[in-house]
Design a protein around this motif. Sequence first.
Motif, PDB file in Angstrom:
ATOM      1  N   ILE A 158       0.753  -1.297  -0.153  1.00  0.00           N
ATOM      2  CA  ILE A 158      -0.108   0.177   0.101  1.00  0.00           C
ATOM      3  C   ILE A 158       0.709   1.072   0.085  1.00  0.00           C
ATOM      4  CG2 ILE A 158      -0.108   0.004   2.394  1.00  0.00           C
ATOM      5  CD1 ILE A 158      -3.172   1.090   1.960  1.00  0.00           C
ATOM      6  N   CYS A 159       0.661   2.215  -0.854  1.00  0.00           N
ATOM      7  CA  CYS A 159       1.330   3.637  -0.867  1.00  0.00           C
ATOM      8  C   CYS A 159       0.725   4.608  -1.536  1.00  0.00           C
ATOM      9  CB  CYS A 159       2.845   3.125  -1.750  1.00  0.00           C
ATOM     10  SG  CYS A 159       2.344   2.986  -3.529  1.00  0.00           S
ATOM     11  N   LEU A 160       1.324   5.589  -1.276  1.00  0.00           N
ATOM     12  CA  LEU A 160       0.803   6.845  -2.039  1.00  0.00           C
ATOM     13  C   LEU A 160       1.721   7.146  -3.113  1.00  0.00           C
ATOM     14  CD1 LEU A 160       0.104   9.368   0.850  1.00  0.00           C
ATOM     15  CD2 LEU A 160      -1.822   8.464  -0.650  1.00  0.00           C
ATOM     16  N   ALA A 161       1.366   7.589  -4.293  1.00  0.00           N
ATOM     17  CA  ALA A 161       2.196   7.539  -5.320  1.00  0.00           C
ATOM     18  C   ALA A 161       1.709   8.818  -6.121  1.00  0.00           C
ATOM     19  CB  ALA A 161       2.126   6.482  -6.094  1.00  0.00           C
ATOM     20  N   GLU A 162       2.346   9.546  -6.982  1.00  0.00           N
ATOM     21  CA  GLU A 162       2.208  10.507  -7.805  1.00  0.00           C
ATOM     22  C   GLU A 162       2.462   9.972  -9.390  1.00  0.00           C
ATOM     23  OE1 GLU A 162       3.630  15.247  -9.140  1.00  0.00           O
ATOM     24  OE2 GLU A 162       5.080  13.895  -7.884  1.00  0.00           O
ATOM     25  N   VAL A 163       1.220  10.320 -10.094  1.00  0.00           N
ATOM     26  CA  VAL A 163       1.183  10.056 -11.468  1.00  0.00           C
ATOM     27  C   VAL A 163       2.247  10.904 -12.153  1.00  0.00           C
ATOM     28  CG1 VAL A 163      -0.143   9.735 -13.636  1.00  0.00           C
ATOM     29  CG2 VAL A 163      -1.075   9.319 -11.536  1.00  0.00           C
ATOM     30  N   LYS A 164       3.212  10.232 -12.892  1.00  0.00           N
ATOM     31  CA  LYS A 164       4.260  11.320 -13.596  1.00  0.00           C
ATOM     32  C   LYS A 164       3.966  11.219 -15.074  1.00  0.00           C
ATOM     33  CE  LYS A 164       7.247  12.759 -11.958  1.00  0.00           C
ATOM     34  NZ  LYS A 164       7.078  14.206 -10.982  1.00  0.00           N
ATOM     35  N   TRP A 165       3.277  10.064 -15.655  1.00  0.00           N
ATOM     36  CA  TRP A 165       2.930  10.456 -17.237  1.00  0.00           C
ATOM     37  C   TRP A 165       1.711   9.382 -17.325  1.00  0.00           C
ATOM     38  CZ3 TRP A 165       3.620   5.668 -19.228  1.00  0.00           C
ATOM     39  CH2 TRP A 165       4.563   4.640 -18.837  1.00  0.00           C
ATOM     40  N   LEU A 166       1.240   9.495 -18.360  1.00  0.00           N
ATOM     41  CA  LEU A 166       0.046   8.796 -18.856  1.00  0.00           C
ATOM     42  C   LEU A 166      -0.055   8.536 -20.212  1.00  0.00           C
ATOM     43  CD1 LEU A 166      -3.301   7.935 -18.371  1.00  0.00           C
ATOM     44  CD2 LEU A 166      -3.788  10.516 -18.945  1.00  0.00           C
ATOM     45  N   ARG A 167      -0.345   7.451 -20.626  1.00  0.00           N
ATOM     46  CA  ARG A 167      -0.613   7.294 -22.099  1.00  0.00           C
ATOM     47  C   ARG A 167      -1.541   6.193 -22.360  1.00  0.00           C
ATOM     48  NH1 ARG A 167       2.201   1.895 -23.863  1.00  0.00           N
ATOM     49  NH2 ARG A 167       2.938   1.149 -21.987  1.00  0.00           N
ATOM     50  N   LYS A 168      -2.500   6.363 -23.444  1.00  0.00           N
ATOM     51  CA  LYS A 168      -3.512   5.500 -23.739  1.00  0.00           C
ATOM     52  C   LYS A 168      -3.069   4.269 -24.326  1.00  0.00           C
ATOM     53  CE  LYS A 168      -8.218   5.284 -25.726  1.00  0.00           C
ATOM     54  NZ  LYS A 168      -9.198   6.274 -26.318  1.00  0.00           N
ATOM     55  N   ILE A 169      -3.636   3.187 -24.155  1.00  0.00           N
ATOM     56  CA  ILE A 169      -3.323   1.918 -24.679  1.00  0.00           C
ATOM     57  C   ILE A 169      -4.295   1.179 -25.726  1.00  0.00           C
ATOM     58  CG2 ILE A 169      -2.502  -0.673 -24.251  1.00  0.00           C
ATOM     59  CD1 ILE A 169      -1.535   0.443 -21.611  1.00  0.00           C
ATOM     60  N   GLU A 170      -3.934   0.919 -26.851  1.00  0.00           N
ATOM     61  CA  GLU A 170      -5.002   0.309 -27.625  1.00  0.00           C
ATOM     62  C   GLU A 170      -5.321  -1.180 -27.149  1.00  0.00           C
ATOM     63  OE1 GLU A 170      -6.642   2.146 -29.789  1.00  0.00           O
ATOM     64  OE2 GLU A 170      -5.317   3.705 -29.614  1.00  0.00           O
ATOM     65  N   ASN A 171      -6.695  -1.404 -26.804  1.00  0.00           N
ATOM     66  CA  ASN A 171      -6.999  -2.665 -26.301  1.00  0.00           C
ATOM     67  C   ASN A 171      -8.247  -3.043 -26.607  1.00  0.00           C
ATOM     68  OD1 ASN A 171      -6.767  -4.602 -24.524  1.00  0.00           O
ATOM     69  ND2 ASN A 171      -8.255  -3.715 -22.812  1.00  0.00           N
ATOM     70  N   GLY A 172      -8.293  -3.200 -28.034  1.00  0.00           N
ATOM     71  CA  GLY A 172      -9.634  -3.653 -28.795  1.00  0.00           C
ATOM     72  C   GLY A 172     -10.852  -3.075 -28.586  1.00  0.00           C
ATOM     73  N   GLY A 173     -10.773  -1.521 -28.340  1.00  0.00           N
ATOM     74  CA  GLY A 173     -11.963  -0.832 -28.155  1.00  0.00           C
ATOM     75  C   GLY A 173     -12.324  -0.677 -26.882  1.00  0.00           C
TER      76      GLY A 173
END
Length: 112
Positions: free
Chosen positions: A85-100
């Motif tokens: 269990i932890c606290l974490a900061e989102v550093k980057w984000l990307r969309k993944i193609e996953n069959g719609g």
Amino acid sequence: MGQITKTPHRQRTCARDPVEVMIACQPYASRGEGDAAGGMMRNFSSQGFYIETDKKYASGTILLVRTLCGFDRSRPSACRQPRTICLAEVKWLRKIENGGVPLYGMGVRYLD
């Protein structure tokens, strides 16, 4: 929600350990409310980890992340396992193609 950005391609500062661990996460808030998501942790290091979820969180979002399997923290090898269990900061984000089906990959950094 925040803007989707491409992962910067640069040299890693620490080695990543591959893993497939189910997680649950949600934005950290004083009321304990937030848009929760389930997903998978795909790798981790001493500084952070990479997750894939069906919800996107903007860069800078602080997440409360729980792994959904137990680890024996008393074992000497525990330092090579992800935190449970932890606290974490989102550093980057990307969309993944996953069959719609929407899926988002995020790099997150542990907060101490």
